[in-house]
Design a protein around this motif. Structure first.
Motif, PDB file in Angstrom:
ATOM      1  N   PRO A 168       1.071  -1.080  -0.437  1.00 30.28           N
ATOM      2  CA  PRO A 168      -0.076   0.240  -0.031  1.00 30.28           C
ATOM      3  C   PRO A 168       1.041   1.179  -0.260  1.00 30.28           C
ATOM      4  N   TRP A 169       2.149   1.680   0.582  1.00 30.16           N
ATOM      5  CA  TRP A 169       3.030   2.095   0.235  1.00 30.16           C
ATOM      6  C   TRP A 169       3.638   2.905  -0.653  1.00 30.16           C
ATOM      7  N   ALA A 170       3.966   1.245  -0.832  1.00 30.33           N
ATOM      8  CA  ALA A 170       4.536   1.742  -2.403  1.00 30.33           C
ATOM      9  C   ALA A 170       3.521   2.369  -3.239  1.00 30.33           C
ATOM     10  N   ILE A 171       1.989   2.160  -3.379  1.00 31.45           N
ATOM     11  CA  ILE A 171       1.377   2.603  -4.282  1.00 31.45           C
ATOM     12  C   ILE A 171       1.126   4.135  -3.940  1.00 31.45           C
ATOM     13  N   VAL A 172       0.862   4.210  -2.779  1.00 29.45           N
ATOM     14  CA  VAL A 172       0.764   5.413  -2.176  1.00 29.45           C
ATOM     15  C   VAL A 172       1.615   6.274  -3.148  1.00 29.45           C
ATOM     16  N   SER A 173       3.238   5.925  -2.407  1.00 31.95           N
ATOM     17  CA  SER A 173       4.328   7.127  -2.430  1.00 31.95           C
ATOM     18  C   SER A 173       4.178   7.191  -4.457  1.00 31.95           C
ATOM     19  N   GLN A 174       3.347   6.959  -5.419  1.00 32.19           N
ATOM     20  CA  GLN A 174       3.334   6.876  -7.056  1.00 32.19           C
ATOM     21  C   GLN A 174       2.066   8.870  -6.789  1.00 32.19           C
ATOM     22  N   THR A 175       1.772   8.231  -5.280  1.00 35.67           N
ATOM     23  CA  THR A 175       0.451   9.703  -6.373  1.00 35.67           C
ATOM     24  C   THR A 175       1.325  11.064  -4.720  1.00 35.67           C
ATOM     25  N   ILE A 176       2.031  11.242  -4.335  1.00 37.18           N
ATOM     26  CA  ILE A 176       2.333  12.277  -3.692  1.00 37.18           C
ATOM     27  C   ILE A 176       3.726  12.701  -4.562  1.00 37.18           C
ATOM     28  N   PRO A 177       3.870  14.374  -4.360  1.00 40.47           N
ATOM     29  CA  PRO A 177       5.441  14.336  -5.492  1.00 40.47           C
ATOM     30  C   PRO A 177       7.184  14.113  -4.071  1.00 40.47           C
ATOM     31  N   ILE A 178       7.173  13.056  -4.257  1.00 34.94           N
ATOM     32  CA  ILE A 178       8.599  12.641  -3.925  1.00 34.94           C
ATOM     33  C   ILE A 178       9.416  13.792  -3.805  1.00 34.94           C
ATOM     34  N   ILE A 179       9.397  14.077  -5.340  1.00 35.40           N
ATOM     35  CA  ILE A 179      10.929  14.672  -5.740  1.00 35.40           C
ATOM     36  C   ILE A 179      11.419  16.084  -4.718  1.00 35.40           C
ATOM     37  N   ALA A 180      10.211  16.329  -4.624  1.00 33.42           N
ATOM     38  CA  ALA A 180      10.178  17.538  -3.232  1.00 33.42           C
ATOM     39  C   ALA A 180      11.112  17.154  -2.235  1.00 33.42           C
ATOM     40  N   LEU A 181      11.598  15.579  -2.026  1.00 34.46           N
ATOM     41  CA  LEU A 181      12.867  15.651  -1.189  1.00 34.46           C
ATOM     42  C   LEU A 181      14.099  15.800  -1.631  1.00 34.46           C
ATOM     43  N   ALA A 182      14.160  16.091  -3.045  1.00 38.74           N
ATOM     44  CA  ALA A 182      15.593  16.555  -3.035  1.00 38.74           C
ATOM     45  C   ALA A 182      16.657  17.568  -2.775  1.00 38.74           C
ATOM     46  N   PRO A 183      15.966  18.821  -3.267  1.00 39.26           N
ATOM     47  CA  PRO A 183      17.054  19.492  -2.497  1.00 39.26           C
ATOM     48  C   PRO A 183      17.071  19.283  -1.202  1.00 39.26           C
ATOM     49  N   MET A 184      16.950  18.569  -0.028  1.00 40.42           N
ATOM     50  CA  MET A 184      16.806  18.257   1.178  1.00 40.42           C
ATOM     51  C   MET A 184      18.102  17.232   1.179  1.00 40.42           C
ATOM     52  N   ILE A 185      17.665  15.865   0.176  1.00 36.56           N
ATOM     53  CA  ILE A 185      19.082  14.821   0.918  1.00 36.56           C
ATOM     54  C   ILE A 185      20.468  15.233  -0.713  1.00 36.56           C
ATOM     55  N   ALA A 206       8.277  18.783   7.266  1.00 37.76           N
ATOM     56  CA  ALA A 206       6.616  20.096   7.741  1.00 37.76           C
ATOM     57  C   ALA A 206       6.385  19.776   6.593  1.00 37.76           C
ATOM     58  N   GLU A 207       6.491  20.510   5.185  1.00 43.28           N
ATOM     59  CA  GLU A 207       6.191  21.575   3.927  1.00 43.28           C
ATOM     60  C   GLU A 207       5.941  19.907   3.366  1.00 43.28           C
ATOM     61  N   ILE A 208       6.943  19.130   3.181  1.00 43.47           N
ATOM     62  CA  ILE A 208       6.691  17.660   2.212  1.00 43.47           C
ATOM     63  C   ILE A 208       5.204  16.936   3.116  1.00 43.47           C
ATOM     64  N   VAL A 209       5.002  16.604   4.165  1.00 44.31           N
ATOM     65  CA  VAL A 209       4.218  16.094   4.554  1.00 44.31           C
ATOM     66  C   VAL A 209       2.630  17.311   4.191  1.00 44.31           C
ATOM     67  N   VAL A 210       2.604  17.823   3.856  1.00 46.38           N
ATOM     68  CA  VAL A 210       1.487  19.341   3.450  1.00 46.38           C
ATOM     69  C   VAL A 210       2.235  18.457   2.152  1.00 46.38           C
ATOM     70  N   ALA A 211       2.806  18.407   1.278  1.00 46.67           N
ATOM     71  CA  ALA A 211       3.084  17.866   0.170  1.00 46.67           C
ATOM     72  C   ALA A 211       1.547  16.210   0.061  1.00 46.67           C
ATOM     73  N   ALA A 212       2.844  15.122   0.911  1.00 49.33           N
ATOM     74  CA  ALA A 212       1.998  13.861   0.432  1.00 49.33           C
ATOM     75  C   ALA A 212       0.380  14.156   1.169  1.00 49.33           C
ATOM     76  N   LEU A 213       0.212  14.649   1.965  1.00 44.53           N
ATOM     77  CA  LEU A 213      -1.470  14.667   2.023  1.00 44.53           C
ATOM     78  C   LEU A 213      -1.859  15.398   0.892  1.00 44.53           C
ATOM     79  N   ALA A 214      -2.026  16.418   0.417  1.00 41.10           N
ATOM     80  CA  ALA A 214      -2.375  16.792  -0.669  1.00 41.10           C
ATOM     81  C   ALA A 214      -2.290  16.176  -1.840  1.00 41.10           C
ATOM     82  N   GLY A 215      -1.182  15.518  -2.183  1.00 40.26           N
ATOM     83  CA  GLY A 215      -1.279  14.657  -3.268  1.00 40.26           C
ATOM     84  C   GLY A 215      -1.799  13.549  -3.133  1.00 40.26           C
ATOM     85  N   SER A 216      -2.389  12.803  -2.103  1.00 38.53           N
ATOM     86  CA  SER A 216      -2.400  11.425  -1.874  1.00 38.53           C
ATOM     87  C   SER A 216      -4.199  11.742  -1.667  1.00 38.53           C
ATOM     88  N   ALA A 217      -4.463  13.081  -0.974  1.00 38.89           N
ATOM     89  CA  ALA A 217      -5.871  13.362  -0.922  1.00 38.89           C
ATOM     90  C   ALA A 217      -6.373  13.865  -2.572  1.00 38.89           C
TER      91      ALA A 217
END
Lengths: 257, 310, 281
Positions: free
Chosen positions: B147-164, C249-260
């Motif tokens: 389920p988490w792998a599927i959810v990961s497809q719907t969120i912009p995980i690229i936003a982690l990039a600058p932090m990494i 915190a912003e990433i949490v918002v992005a994740a919630l917004a994206g999945s919602a």
């Protein structure tokens, strides 16, 4: 005046392997109230012929009329109902909704639609299933619904392309019986494509035997069977005699090659 | 086939034509100001009078300056030929001069981005396949992780990039590794989801057949599940490599990296070097197309060898 | 040290519980199907918390979940304006414009065979490109505010939506089209009664893919310039200040917004394409 008349009908497809003569020198006239079956091996042009009547294919030679006009004009006038091999019901519409589909397109009033849906559901023995979705019904029931869909707008001609081909024998017998009863009640003119000899003999007033390469009519057999036909008629000598003639006709067409 | 070719050609030609046509109004204001300074008569006179006029009206009023709009130094919209010349001068021409990997060469910047993309894509794919195999064979992993792998497809995980990038930089890791990590996790999830789907694609009849042979789990895996998963795997690999490339490019944005296609984009946008931005963009597009194309070729070869397709 | 041992114990307990649930008789029930991934997620967060505390990981490398949660709670107003700027204006605005435009173009493409032959390969090609790279150009054209972000989103969602819609409009079988012929149905009747409903599963596939792309486009475009608000802006400036709790915190918002966002589209899909085999299972 015949309902459907074909004179020297010809249809040639151009393919990469040269021309294919799907139909050649086809002559036939169908009178009002006839139940005509088309039988023959695959590639003999029986479905193509039916599609020509429905203006779904366009002949390359000869002439064909439906109700005295061209098939295209007959189509525009919604002169016939067509039943395909698969039920092809829309899964997003209920059974009643599917039957309404042509009625909506043809601009029937809402009350008229309701009334006709009710009538044809009764005609095909599906009362009470109007609110169900197609995928909640068995294959035989779906095919009955698709016949109801073709009956709804009450065209005088019914064209059926192997409508029961995908069903099992028992369901098929049952539907054949119902189709005959329906035909007797409505006095429609029916064109019926099949590859089953017993089905053709059981249903038809005339059996048109066709053969391939080029697709042509090799024999037209008038059935002496009475209009009233219980299923048991299939065990009578008359029935077996006609079935024999059809088989002979098919074999003769085959030997020509 | 031939008809498709012509249709594509006509559509592409239409796009190029439209591009040139758009360049006129896009660049007309600067072109007019420049021409006026050099003594040409412009209607209406004076930049102030033209400020609020629409670009199309200005273009129609000054057809004499259309030519100027196509040869600007820093145009709002460079023309296709300007981009093509820039692309050639920073790639092919550099090779001819024997400086293929100088700092000004797009080949150099492309290679920097490509190496991070490929490294990350490789890591992500291997890990993704391994996890997928685990998921298919372990019910608890399936229920916990999938389920988490599927959810990961719907969120912009690229936003982690600058932090990494920044976190790794602060612990002394820089260069190719941080970008590869971003590419890896971006390609990881699509591969997991696609591969699980693929490994589950054999129908129950095929599985039952193997059961009648009393085949072991590993035989079932190598002889049935793995081959039938390949079409699914390649479909997600194509998505994954495109995501990897985007990841590597975005990974070059923070910290002001000096090399890579992303760095070229960023530098171009700082200094208003539009032609440089466009050529970097086209280099990235060509790279993406090549990568997806190569994957497609490998797919065809592999599937043919395995007899999956004729 | 205590915390590390605790982390190990929590991990073992969570996994053990899930293993037991997965093998139990009730593993097929909805509640358990939901509970197992939840336990897994919760275990992960707890282990993260314990490890960060146990090893005294500095905030500038990885903040603990509790710190992130506190930052989230205390920064709600900022997170909200960022959400409005990036999601409601940039992502959603561009999504609506891009999908609507793609839908209309798809109808045209479907109507003219020549366009379909010519545009579809180009569309497929463009859909695989790193389109987010157009952000610097579009920021230059449309300014720093949300309009340029919406423009990036339009370009990003346009082609996937176009390709899916065109494929969907061709989904009705030859037999069903013939049926429409026998009714002498007009183009409009056949379109609205047959081809559009038949295309819905594909259209929704495009709409779902586009939700994620929209958010990615809107956030990444802000890395190339934005007014002093927005999720992408906050992430890049907070990273610069090493305020990683804010980034998370912003990433949490992005994740919630994206999945919602995805969830809402998927719910609408379920209502519209209830008849499709994939929804009936």
């Amino acid at each position: 005046m015949p309902v459907i008349e074909a004179r020297n009908l010809e249809l040639t497809f151009q393919t990469n392997d040269g021309p294919v003569h799907a139909l050649k020198d086809v002559n036939l006239s169908i009178e009002k109230g006839d139940f005509v079956s088309f039988i023959g091996p695959s590639g003999c042009g029986k479905t193509t012929f039916l599609r020509c009547m429905a203006a779904l294919e366009h002949p390359t030679g000869g002439e064909i009329t439906v109700n005295g006009v061209s098939p295209e004009q007959a189509r525009q006038a919604r002169a016939y109902g067509y039943v395909f091999q698969a039920a092809g019901l829309y899964p997003w519409r209920t059974i009643a909704g599917n039957i309404k589909l042509p009625l909506e397109i043809m601009g029937f009033s809402k009350e008229e639609q309701e009334k006709r849906v009710k009538d044809v559901l009764q005609l095909v023995d599906l009362e009470g299933f109007g609110g169900k979705y197609p995928w909640q019904l068995s294959g035989g029931m779906q095919q009955r619904a698709s016949i109801a869909r073709a009956l709804g707008f009450d065209a005088d001609i019914l064209l059926m392309d192997e409508p029961f081909g995908a069903l099992d024998e028992i369901v098929r017998d049952h539907l054949n019986e119902q189709l005959l009863a329906l035909w007797a009640r409505t006095e429609k003119t029916i064109g019926f494509v099949t590859h089953s000899i017993p089905e053709a003999v059981y249903l038809s007033t005339r059996i048109v035997v066709m053969s391939p390469r080029p697709g042509r009519i090799t024999d037209v057999i008038e059935s002496p069977l009475p209009k009233e036909r219980p299923l048991e008629i299939r065990d009578t000598p008359e029935f077996i005699e006609i079935a024999h003639r059809v088989r002979e006709g098919l074999r003769a067409g085959h030997l020509d090659e | 086939m031939m008809r498709t070719f012509w249709a594509v050609l006509v559509v592409v030609a239409a796009i190029v034509l439209f591009w040139y046509a758009a360049a006129v109004p896009m660049n007309i204001k600067t072109a007019l100001t420049q021409a006026e300074r050099e003594g040409a008569v412009i209607s209406p006179e004076g930049a102030a009078a033209r400020r609020d006029m629409s670009a199309i009206a200005l273009s129609l009023a000054n057809p004499a300056q259309w030519g100027d709009t196509l040869v600007q130094d820093k145009p709002r919209l460079p023309t296709p030929d300007q981009v093509a010349v820039e692309l050639w001068q920073t790639s092919g021409a550099m090779v001819l001069k024997g400086r293929a990997f100088s700092k000004r060469s797009l080949l150099f910047h492309g290679w920097v981005t490509l190496s991070a993309t490929l490294l990350g894509f490789g890591i992500g794919t291997v890990l993704g396949i391994l996890l997928a195999v685990g998921i298919v064979h372990s019910r608890v992993m399936d229920m916990s992780v999938m389920p988490w792998a599927i959810v990961s497809q719907t969120i912009p995980i690229i936003a982690l990039a600058p932090m990494i990038i920044v976190v790794l930089y602060s612990v002394g890791v820089q260069g190719i590794i941080p970008k590869a990590i971003i590419s890896a996790y971006l390609s990881f999830f699509p591969v997991v989801v696609g591969m699980v789907k693929g490994l589950r694609s054999p129908d129950s009849m095929q599985l039952d057949l193997l059961r009648t042979y009393n085949a072991s789990t590993s035989q079932g895996f190598w002889k049935l599940r793995l081959p039938s998963s390949l079409p699914y795997l390649f479909a997600s690999l194509k998505v994954a490599i495109a995501a990897s490339l985007v990841g590597a490019i975005v990974g070059e944005l923070p910290t002001g990296a000096v090399s890579g296609l992303g760095a070229r984009l960023l530098a171009g946008s700082y200094y208003g070097q539009t032609i440089q931005i466009w050529s970097a963009l086209f280099a990235a597009a060509i790279l993406a197309a090549l990568l997806v194309g190569i994957l497609g070729m490998i797919e065809r070869l592999l599937l043919r060898r395995m007899g999956v397709v004729a | 040290m205590m915390e590390l041992v605790l982390a190990l114990l929590i991990w073992a307990a969570g996994w053990g519980l899930n293993a037991w649930l997965a093998r139990s008789a009730v593993s097929e029930t909805r509640a358990v199907q939901f509970l197992v991934p939840f336990i897994f997620g919760a275990t992960l967060v707890l282990v993260w918390e314990m490890v960060v505390r146990g090893l005294n990981v500095p905030m500038v490398i990885l903040p603990a979940p509790s710190v992130i949660a506190m930052r989230f709670a205390s920064s709600l107003p900022i997170l909200w304006v960022d959400f409005v700027q990036t999601f409601l204006k940039g992502a959603l605005g561009g999504y609506v414009i891009g999908c609507a435009a793609a839908f209309l173009v798809a109808i045209l493409v479907d109507r003219y065979d020549f366009l379909r032959r010519g545009l579809l390969p180009v569309g497929n090609f463009v859909a695989a490109l790193p389109i987010v790279g157009t952000a610097p150009i579009l920021v230059m054209w449309f300014g720093f505010d949300w309009q340029s972000k919406a423009a990036v989103v339009v370009v990003m969602v346009f082609f996937p939506m176009l390709v899916n819609t065109v494929a969907g409009l061709r989904e009705a079988s030859a037999m069903q089209r013939d049926l429409m012929q026998t009714y002498a149905a007009s183009y409009g009747q056949a379109f609205f009664k047959l081809r559009l409903p038949a295309a819905m599963p594909f259209i929704f596939n495009g709409l779902k893919i586009s939700t994620t792309l929209a958010l990615i486009g809107a956030i990444v475009a802000e890395f190339f310039g934005s007014p002093t608000l927005g999720m992408g802006f906050r992430i890049s400036t907070s990273v610069g200040q090493l305020a990683l709790d804010m980034v998370w915190a912003e990433i949490v918002v992005a994740a919630l917004a994206g999945s919602a966002f995805y969830g809402v589209v998927a719910l609408v899909e379920k209502a519209v394409t209830f008849w499709h085999p994939s929804q009936r299972a």
